[in-house]
Enzyme design. Structure first.
Site, PDB file in Angstrom:
ATOM      1  N   ARG A 148     143.186   8.995 124.272  1.00 11.50           N
ATOM      2  CA  ARG A 148     143.075   8.261 125.397  1.00 11.50           C
ATOM      3  C   ARG A 148     144.184   7.178 125.165  1.00 11.50           C
ATOM      4  NH1 ARG A 148     138.775   3.472 125.624  1.00 11.50           N
ATOM      5  NH2 ARG A 148     140.143   2.216 124.706  1.00 11.50           N
ATOM      6  N   TYR A 160     144.271  -4.774 127.813  1.00  8.30           N
ATOM      7  CA  TYR A 160     145.122  -3.764 128.871  1.00  8.30           C
ATOM      8  C   TYR A 160     146.182  -4.901 129.557  1.00  8.30           C
ATOM      9  CZ  TYR A 160     140.774  -0.868 128.475  1.00  8.30           C
ATOM     10  OH  TYR A 160     139.934  -0.024 128.162  1.00  8.30           O
ATOM     11  N   ASP A 223     141.043   5.246 130.660  1.00  6.20           N
ATOM     12  CA  ASP A 223     139.944   4.519 130.715  1.00  6.20           C
ATOM     13  C   ASP A 223     140.027   3.499 131.643  1.00  6.20           C
ATOM     14  OD1 ASP A 223     137.520   3.286 130.628  1.00  6.20           O
ATOM     15  OD2 ASP A 223     137.296   2.949 128.798  1.00  6.20           O
ATOM     16  N   HIS A 225     137.741   1.216 132.831  1.00  5.65           N
ATOM     17  CA  HIS A 225     136.899   0.385 132.492  1.00  5.65           C
ATOM     18  C   HIS A 225     136.199  -0.174 133.764  1.00  5.65           C
ATOM     19  CE1 HIS A 225     135.330  -2.481 129.300  1.00  5.65           C
ATOM     20  NE2 HIS A 225     135.423  -1.177 128.846  1.00  5.65           N
ATOM     21  N   GLU A 249     138.443   7.894 133.136  1.00 11.24           N
ATOM     22  CA  GLU A 249     137.267   7.431 132.820  1.00 11.24           C
ATOM     23  C   GLU A 249     136.827   6.170 133.568  1.00 11.24           C
ATOM     24  OE1 GLU A 249     136.785   7.335 128.615  1.00 11.24           O
ATOM     25  OE2 GLU A 249     135.710   5.180 128.654  1.00 11.24           O
ATOM     26  N   GLU A 275     129.367   4.994 130.700  1.00  9.59           N
ATOM     27  CA  GLU A 275     128.777   4.345 129.579  1.00  9.59           C
ATOM     28  C   GLU A 275     127.993   2.902 130.028  1.00  9.59           C
ATOM     29  OE1 GLU A 275     132.968   3.371 128.423  1.00  9.59           O
ATOM     30  OE2 GLU A 275     132.253   1.450 128.411  1.00  9.59           O
ATOM     31  N   ARG A 296     129.397  10.732 130.632  1.00  5.53           N
ATOM     32  CA  ARG A 296     129.782  10.143 129.233  1.00  5.53           C
ATOM     33  C   ARG A 296     128.764   8.858 128.899  1.00  5.53           C
ATOM     34  NH1 ARG A 296     132.808   6.190 128.638  1.00  5.53           N
ATOM     35  NH2 ARG A 296     133.478   7.024 126.674  1.00  5.53           N
ATOM     36  N   HIS A 325     129.735   8.427 124.992  1.00  6.16           N
ATOM     37  CA  HIS A 325     130.486   7.049 124.635  1.00  6.16           C
ATOM     38  C   HIS A 325     130.441   6.865 123.012  1.00  6.16           C
ATOM     39  CE1 HIS A 325     130.610   2.400 125.115  1.00  6.16           C
ATOM     40  NE2 HIS A 325     131.676   2.838 125.097  1.00  6.16           N
ATOM     41  N   GLU A 352     134.263  10.893 121.977  1.00  5.41           N
ATOM     42  CA  GLU A 352     134.960   9.650 121.525  1.00  5.41           C
ATOM     43  C   GLU A 352     134.745   9.353 120.094  1.00  5.41           C
ATOM     44  OE1 GLU A 352     133.889   6.057 123.559  1.00  5.41           O
ATOM     45  OE2 GLU A 352     135.834   5.022 122.986  1.00  5.41           O
ATOM     46  N   TRP A 415     135.240  -6.907 133.340  1.00  3.17           N
ATOM     47  CA  TRP A 415     135.904  -6.621 131.999  1.00  3.17           C
ATOM     48  C   TRP A 415     135.980  -5.288 131.752  1.00  3.17           C
ATOM     49  CZ3 TRP A 415     134.834  -4.952 127.013  1.00  3.17           C
ATOM     50  CH2 TRP A 415     136.048  -4.981 125.880  1.00  3.17           C
TER      51      TRP A 415
END
Ligand code: GCO
Ligand code: MG
Length: 415
Positions: A148, A160, A223, A225, A249, A275, A296, A325, A352, A415
């Site tokens: 990832r 990030y 990802d 998020h 993701e 997740e 996931r 996850h 993961e 977040w």
């Protein structure tokens, strides 16, 4: 056989973990599960101690499905991260007991091995594409076949994001190596800043750079998020198509599942989601409509092995693979439960993983082992993890929060 005690152990070797230990009237026979919910650990511990443990005393630990149904439906209030994490801790500990009684590893009870190891992925990160490239190369040298890639974003601040200390924290978080801060902990949440514009411009450039420099053989993915709107996610997924991601993701927020229809019709980039899901019924529409390629969810937040196996079996019917996850903020027992399922499922996709700091191995021994791109668990009876209670008591709970995020105008961001 009867359950005699349910012990809830909260310990903080490098970060907080909630451990469930179920004892039985058979001398020496107990099961260990993980009920860690990042930033909400004491809510789960209290739910277990005050409300759930008293219901279990005197019950037969062999009756996992019946106990699951009783705790999910029988007690009227159902679902949500706190209760489903508590239920996962109980469920994993009961599977551990069942395995120990049978003298078999849990993957054997779940149908037996379909593979010799679980394809693992790790995280690479950095402040710019050169640093990410270096990190990807070092993970490739460690044998990883799926990686990832996350990158700090010019103009954004924090995880990030970019900018001084926060930027360095971002790189540390993204690589999640032993000794890193793993989510910036601290007594109060750190507040980051995130804007979609710079993000949407940077990520395609990152993957163009990576494909140009590290080639096409390594599987790469990213990802999001849950930060994008459906149409922003569609743009990103479409622009990433030339770089052949393993998957993209958690592109959008988990609430409005129908938005995946819009996203899906715009792109051939494989999609992964889950997740933040807490029940099978959140996963089902995405699976049965074939709106995602990888489910996931977090075994530790969705009710444990019992529920995850049902989700995986539904997914198999619709050519959806699993990618449970596996971050550093869930305990070794959930990581081991992941791998027991991975080894037994026909439609396992990827797993993961994180490398726990040594102190976690000492307090909570038995995490899955990594070798040359694959994860495995010992062939010992049960789940294979344990808790050193004496050592655990030396690392008391420390209040910690996940970071939070705001837009440039000060409004709340995911977040
Ligand atoms: C991942 C995740 C996590 C979460 C964390 C929240 O894909 O590993 O997105 O790192 O942010 O588990 O507690
Ligand atoms: Mg994620």
């Amino acid at each position: 056989m009867k359950i005699t005690e349910v012990r809830v152990i909260v310990t903080s070797p490098s970060r907080n973990y909630v451990v469930v230990k179920i004892l039985t009237d058979e001398p020496g026979l107990y099961g260990v599960g993980d009920a860690t919910l990042n930033g909400r650990e004491l809510s789960v511990a209290t739910a277990l101690q005050e409300h759930i443990a008293p219901l279990l005393i005197g019950r037969d630990p062999d009756r996992i499905e019946d106990i699951w149904q009783m705790l999910f439906r029988g007690t009227y209030w159902r679902g949500g991260p706190v209760l489903m994490t508590a239920l996962a801790g109980i469920d994993t500990a009961l599977w551990d007991i069942k395995g120990k009684r049978a003298g078999l590893p849990v993957y054997s009870l779940l149908g037996g091995k379909t593979r010799e190891g679980a394809l693992a992925y790790t995280h690479a990160g950095g402040r710019d594409c050169i640093e990410v490239e270096d990190d990807v190369r070092s993970k490739m040298a460690d044998g990883f076949k799926v990686i990832r890639a996350q990158c700090a974003i010019p103009g954004n601040v924090g995880t990030y994001g970019a900018g001084g200390e926060a930027e360095a924290a971002s790189a540390r978080w993204a690589s999640a190596e032993p000794g890193s801060t793993w989510g910036d902990g601290g007594p109060m949440p750190s507040v980051e800043q995130w804007e979609p514009g710079p993000y949407l411009r940077t990520i395609p450039a990152l993957f163009a750079h990576l494909r140009n420099t590290v080639g096409n053989e390594i599987e790469l993915f990213h990802d999001v998020h849950e930060r994008l709107t459906p149409i922003q996610a569609a743009r990103l997924a479409k622009e990433l198509e030339p770089f052949h991601l393993f998957f993209l993701e958690d592109c959008i927020r988990p609430e409005h599942k129908e938005s995946f229809r819009l996203l899906r019709q715009h792109t051939t980039t494989p999609l992964a989601m889950g997740e933040l899901f807490h029940t099978r019924w959140e996963c089902v529409p995405l699976i049965t409509e074939q709106l995602i390629d990888y489910i996931r969810c977090d075994i530790g937040h969705i009710g444990g092995i019992t529920e995850a196996q049902k989700i995986a079996h539904i997914a198999e019917t619709f050519y959806v693979s699993t990618a449970w996850h596996g971050p550093g903020d869930i305990g070794p027992a959930t990581h081991a439960a992941n791998v027991h399922l991975d080894l037994s499922l026909a439609n396992f996709g990827v797993q993961e993983m994180v490398k726990f700091p040594e102190v976690v191995h000492e307090v909570l021994p038995g995490a899955p082992t990594y070798q040359n791109g694959y994860l495995n668990v010992a062939d010992t009876p049960g789940i294979g993890t344990d808790v050193n209670e004496e050592l655990a008591s030396k690392y008391p709970y420390e209040r910690a929060y996940l970071p939070m995020s705001r837009r440039a105008d000060g409004s709340v961001m995911d977040w």
